[in-house]
Design an enzyme around this catalytic site. Structure first.
Site: not given
Length: 697
Positions: A479, A503
């Site tokens: 992120e 994911e």
């Protein structure tokens, strides 16, 4: 002949004549001029226009802009041709060969100077702004950057929408003219999301009507907000758009200073875009005196089962945690906490048995029950394990089996809290021998109002790398901001996520074409921790009736270890599934993660990618080929092998009826003698792949 023009009532002598340079091979041409006091440039490739006249400059929040009122004070042309070796990389040696033009601009009305530096490579261009220290310019605030990229016409683009906090989107493929109509349909939700309407993220990949492949990005992003591109879909003009902070400001600058490079990779062949080292070459060489501790890592982890919902990061079923005050020893475990001592030992045993380097464990530390979506600052202290996670025992157990544990620091996007705990967190890693850390920034940034890609957060990611260097720790950031080649300068920034990874296969799916686009977009800036290797692709195996599935065949998951470059590669599935398919798992065990050479055999964004790589220090090659939702035949030419050598290839291919929806686990493995003259036809099922391991006989 240089023409000088005197400007009345100033100290500056300036000229407005055009300057032209060519790439070392003469293929790429750049023209710079000051037209009506505005700096502009254009780019051509073999005399065909790539960029029309495009404006340059910056707008300032607390003073006059740097967009007009200029003349050329001086210019300088330099040439460079050198070679360097990356610490970890796709090739053993990289050539850095360019022609450089530095234009020194004077702004007489304000007694200011700036310089624009262009570097022209055989495959494209880098440019940046430089602000020398001077009497009338020592501190200023960037309101916006005004760098333009004016295209000659409409172009096909592979794009994701501008967002100050996430790149985790599937790509949209369309003409630039179609972007406004499709923009609002181009994104789904995210834990932190700030859409910038009318903008696109970089790296941005395009193909023009006359067959040029163009890639737009930035290099060496340091102490500056990350770049987006505003689109004028009527004129086909892209303009720099910087990530703001909480006050709407873009960058706080003190001279002397230079911006990151704005980059354009240009080719008539898609394969050349993937082979380009332009972004890396625009970064500074590393100043690390010793890099022996920076090593490639292949690992397994307690992660995927939590992502898909089979187990949890949290230890207890509570929702009001006061870190340091909540006594977990008095709480009953929820029974689904995966990061427990006995279970992690199984992963250590598996890694040791199969020769893998490490084990990542998420959810090992207190605080996971009470943070998501709450903008809560003090969530984790990064040193306090849950009662069922014995750090000392696991450290000794892993060390005895020659396996390293990989630390996980989820910051909950409370960057200030993470920085307050830097010293204790990294001292903890020193004590227990952790040599790599996965950092995470899920949620909205604290300090509140900042964005994942604003100047302050770009500085924060740098502070993490600097702190990790002090402790000889490698960093894998999730992120985080998009990569810009800084792994040349800071080679302990070993990998990052910074895109939509595996994911999302559990959250809602990645389109089959996704991994055929990422090498042309996200990976242009640096290695990605995509976390491939999911063998049990249909999740109804665990949850009857569950419609979720990983949108690839098993063989495509193998091929990703070659097509998705990273010196940090995870075998991401639950280890039980590797025990079910040991013959397929053999490729993951064998495949290298650091390379001496890379050959892009065939590629087209959104369609397919076929790559061959030579393992570092070995006479071993690995080939990976993947396709989109279309079944495809790939012709593999083995001419990348040394002439005269005899090799044995182990081919992992989709089964005859393999299909990512109906029959994803169908595969076939066979061996074949090959030489540099061998040609092989591989059939790939829908969203399928082919993986080949090649060893010299």
């Amino acid at each position: 002949m240089k023409k000088w023009i005197a400007i009345a009532l100033t100290m500056f002598t300036v000229t407005t004549n055009a300057q032209k340079i060519e790439s070392p091979d003469g293929v790429v041409q750049l023209t710079f001029e000051v037209k009506d006091s505005i700096p502009v440039y254009s780019v051509s490739y073999k005399n065909q226009p790539v960029l029309l006249k495009s404006k340059l400059g910056l707008e300032v929040d607390n003073g006059p802009s740097f967009t007009e009122g200029f003349g050329i004070k001086d210019f300088k042309v330099n040439h460079a041709d050198e070679a360097w070796q990356p610490v970890l990389g796709e090739v053993k040696q990289i050539r850095n060969h360019y022609t450089e033009l530095i234009v020194y601009l004077a702004q007489p009305a304000y007694q200011r100077e700036i310089a624009i530096r262009f570097r022209l490579f055989n495959d494209g261009l880098g440019l940046r702004y430089e602000f020398p220290e001077q009497a009338n310019l020592n501190y200023f605030v960037v309101k916006e950057e005004a760098t333009e990229f004016a295209l000659p016409g409409d172009a096909k683009a592979w794009w994701i929408p501008g967002d100050y906090d996430t790149q985790e989107y599937n790509y949209t493929t369309s003409k630039l003219s179609e972007v406004p109509r499709l923009f609002d349909k181009s994104y789904d939700g995210n834990a932190s999301q700030t859409i910038a309407p009318g903008t696109l993220q970089t790296p941005l990949m395009m193909k023009t009507d006359n067959g040029f492949y163009l890639n737009f990005h930035e290099a060496a992003l340091i102490d500056y907000p990350a770049l987006h591109l505003s689109l004028d879909a009527d004129r086909f003009v892209l303009t720099s758009h910087l990530t703001p902070d909480g006050q709407g400001k873009k960058g706080y600058i003190q001279t002397p200073f230079h911006t990151p490079w704005r980059t354009i990779i240009i080719s008539k062949k898609a394969e050349d875009i993937l082979a380009s080292r332009l972004v890396l070459n625009l970064n500074e060489p590393t100043k690390y005196e010793n890099t022996d501790w920076i090593k490639p890592v292949k690992y397994v982890g307690v992660w995927w089962e939590m992502i898909m919902g089979k187990s949890t990061w949290s230890y207890a079923n509570i929702n009001n945690v006061h870190l340091g005050k909540t006594d977990y020893s008095k709480l009953q475990t929820n029974g689904t906490h995966a990061a427990n001592t006995n279970y992690v030992k199984k992963y250590i045993d598996f890694a040791a048995k199969h020769g893998l380097d490490g084990v990542l464990v998420e959810g090992w530390n207190e605080g996971w029950e009470d943070w998501f979506g709450k903008s809560k600052e003090y969530v984790f202290d990064f040193v306090t394990p849950y009662p069922d996670f014995d750090v000392k025992t696991l450290t000794n157990y892993a060390k005895a089996k020659n396996v390293q544990l990989i630390m996980h620091h989820e910051t909950s996007s409370a960057a200030t809290n993470y920085e307050r705990h830097f010293d204790t967190a990294f001292a903890f890693m020193d004590k227990y021998g952790y040599k790599a850390v996965k950092t995470g920034y899920v949620g909205n940034i604290i300090p509140r109002g900042e964005h994942h890609y604003s100047q302050w957060m770009v500085q924060h990611y740098q502070r993490v790398i600097d702190k990790a260097l002090q402790h000889k720790v490698m960093v894998n950031s999730h992120e985080s901001v998009h990569l810009t080649g800084l792994h040349r300068t800071y080679p302990n920034w070993i990998a990052a996520e910074a895109a939509r990874g595996t994911e999302y296969e559990a959250f809602g799916g990645n389109n089959p074409e996704h991994t055929t686009i990422l090498p042309f977009t996200r990976l242009i800036g640096g290695p990605m921790d995509y976390t491939p290797g999911i063998f049990q692709t249909q999740l109804d195996y665990y949850f009857p009736g569950d419609k979720r599935f990983v949108q690839t065949t098993l063989t495509k998951q193998l091929a990703l270890y070659v097509t998705m470059y990273s010196p940090l590669q995870m075998a991401a599935d639950i280890i039980d599934n590797y025990e079910r398919f040991p013959d397929a798992f053999q490729f993951i065990k064998d495949v290298a993660v650091d390379w001496d050479d890379t050959k892009i055999l065939s590629a087209e964004p959104g369609d397919h990618v076929l790559i061959a790589r030579k393992a570092k220090g070995k006479d071993e090659w690995f080939v990976g080929g993947i396709t989109d939702e279309q079944a495809r035949t790939l012709n593999i030419d083995f001419s990348f092998l040394p002439a005269g050598g005899n090799y044995e290839a182990t081919i992992y291919e989709d089964g005859k009826n393999a299909d990512y929806i109906t029959n994803p686990q169908s595969y076939h493995i066979y061996k074949k003698k090959v030489t540099s003259k061998t040609k092989l036809v591989a059939r790939l099922g829908r969203s399928g792949g082919v993986a080949i391991s090649i060893r010299k006989i």
